[in-house]
Design a protein around this motif. Structure first.
Motif, short mmCIF file in Angstrom:
data_model
loop_
_atom_site.label_atom_id
_atom_site.label_comp_id
_atom_site.label_asym_id
_atom_site.label_seq_id
_atom_site.Cartn_x
_atom_site.Cartn_y
_atom_site.Cartn_z
N THR A 102 74.86 60.76 73.22
CA THR A 102 76.42 61.05 72.26
C THR A 102 76.87 59.38 71.28
N TYR A 103 77.02 59.85 69.96
CA TYR A 103 77.32 58.58 69.60
C TYR A 103 79.17 58.94 69.22
N ASP A 104 79.38 57.37 69.28
CA ASP A 104 80.81 57.19 68.19
C ASP A 104 80.84 56.80 66.53
N GLY A 105 81.89 56.47 65.99
CA GLY A 105 82.45 55.85 64.64
C GLY A 105 82.28 57.16 64.47
N GLN A 106 83.44 56.44 62.85
CA GLN A 106 83.94 57.67 61.76
C GLN A 106 82.69 58.93 61.55
N SER A 107 81.41 58.44 61.28
CA SER A 107 80.36 59.48 60.74
C SER A 107 79.68 59.62 61.62
N GLY A 108 79.55 59.40 63.19
CA GLY A 108 79.53 59.99 64.45
C GLY A 108 78.24 59.79 64.42
N THR A 109 77.04 58.68 63.97
CA THR A 109 76.49 58.28 64.02
C THR A 109 75.84 57.25 64.45
N THR A 110 76.67 56.49 64.67
CA THR A 110 76.45 54.73 66.31
C THR A 110 76.88 55.36 67.37
N LEU A 111 74.94 55.11 68.20
CA LEU A 111 74.69 55.65 69.10
C LEU A 111 76.27 54.33 70.69
N ASP A 112 76.51 55.55 71.17
CA ASP A 112 77.56 55.34 72.44
C ASP A 112 76.85 54.90 73.55
N GLU A 113 75.55 55.90 73.69
CA GLU A 113 75.18 56.04 75.12
C GLU A 113 74.11 56.81 75.39
N ALA A 114 72.82 56.44 75.66
CA ALA A 114 71.65 57.35 75.41
C ALA A 114 70.98 57.78 77.00
N LEU A 115 70.73 59.01 77.52
CA LEU A 115 70.03 59.30 78.75
C LEU A 115 69.01 59.78 78.17
N ILE A 116 67.07 59.79 79.06
CA ILE A 116 66.02 60.54 78.89
C ILE A 116 65.48 60.26 80.19
N GLY A 117 65.23 61.66 80.83
CA GLY A 117 64.34 61.84 81.62
C GLY A 117 62.91 62.56 81.31
N ASP A 118 62.27 62.29 82.19
CA ASP A 118 60.34 63.06 81.93
C ASP A 118 60.40 63.44 83.25
N GLY A 119 61.36 63.78 84.19
CA GLY A 119 60.86 64.24 85.51
C GLY A 119 60.84 63.00 86.24
N ASP A 120 60.05 62.32 86.38
CA ASP A 120 59.82 61.84 87.56
C ASP A 120 61.21 60.34 87.65
N THR A 121 61.58 60.01 86.29
CA THR A 121 61.95 59.25 85.94
C THR A 121 63.10 59.43 84.49
#
Length: 260
Positions: free
Chosen positions: A127-146
């Motif tokens: 998810t991204y914040d900021g007027q342009s919507g390009t400032t990273l707010d949070e990221a979830l990244i998974g590969d099955g194990d973690t």
């Protein structure tokens, strides 16, 4: 920073606060390690839909279930899973609107985001914040194990086991662990047409009484010609998070993309 159970101290109380779908929040200061957020998946620099089409249909009033009703619920679950499983890989941009109802009126927070999904259990949700919507707010990244939950403000990444029980939205979109019978044990699923949209159909999921662990009162999933179009989650406090998906692609994704 706002969390909806997706924002994801979740995908997705609240996936709505909103990040809500019923998981407990973790203290970000606990067991963290510092990492740079991967840059392989980048939000497409394209304008989102000009107008938010919120076409959510609320679930019908409860009624006594018959064998015919149960059969219909099973058929609805099978149809929903068929549509969710029609892709091996899926990428999309989305708009996310968190709506909270208060005594003085509704408050709204809008964000943009990007997701990459690959079966059986690889995912990226940003998810991204900021007027342009390009400032990273949070990221979830998974590969099955973690999976990793990354907060750029705190420069912290929290490592979790691969169990997606606290990320119910992502689990539902990947849908690998569900059979139609198992899904109907967790949710009552109704299927409705969308007024004025002949090519769209909405599936309304309301938690079964035995599914008390999830802090969600209703989920609406809308498909346009079998393509995911909109998803709305509402919690017990009548707070909503509305996702509208666009720039949808089913191009095969490399497993290396999902490495933190």
């Amino acid at each position: 920073m706002s969390h909806f159970t997706i924002k994801l101290s979740v995908i997705c109380a609240a996936c709505f606060a909103i990040a809500a779908c019923g998981h407990s929040q973790h203290n970000k200061s606990a067991s963290t390690s510092h990492h740079k957020v991967p840059t392989k998946s980048v939000l497409a620099v394209q304008k989102p839909p000009v107008k938010l089409k919120h076409k959510t249909v609320m679930p019908p009033a409860n009624k006594q279930e018959s064998k015919t009703d149960n059969l219909k619920l099973q058929q609805n679950a099978q149809d929903l899973l068929r549509r969710l499983r029609s892709y091996t890989s899926l990428s999309a941009d989305f708009t996310q609107v968190n709506i909270a109802h208060t005594a003085v009126g509704d408050t709204k927070k809008s964000q943009r985001g990007h997701m990459d999904l690959k079966r059986p259990d690889d995912f990226i949700w940003k998810t991204y914040d900021g007027q342009s919507g390009t400032t990273l707010d949070e990221a979830l990244i998974g590969d099955g194990d973690t999976y990793w939950q990354y907060d750029p403000d705190l420069q912290q990444a929290i490592k979790e086991k691969g169990d997606l029980s606290r990320q119910p939205l992502i689990k539902l979109l990947l849908s690998n662990d569900y059979s139609s019978k198992e899904l109907t044990k967790s949710f009552m699923i109704t299927k409705q047409s969308v007024t004025g949209e002949p090519h769209e159909v909405a599936f309304i999921l309301t938690p079964a009484p035995t599914n008390s662990d999830i802090n969600v009162s209703a989920i609406s999933i809308v498909f346009n010609n079998d393509t995911l179009s909109e998803l709305v989650m509402q919690n017990s406090l009548n707070q909503k998070t509305v996702f509208n998906f666009y720039n949808i692609k089913r191009t095969p994704l490399s497993s290396s993309l999902f490495t933190f």
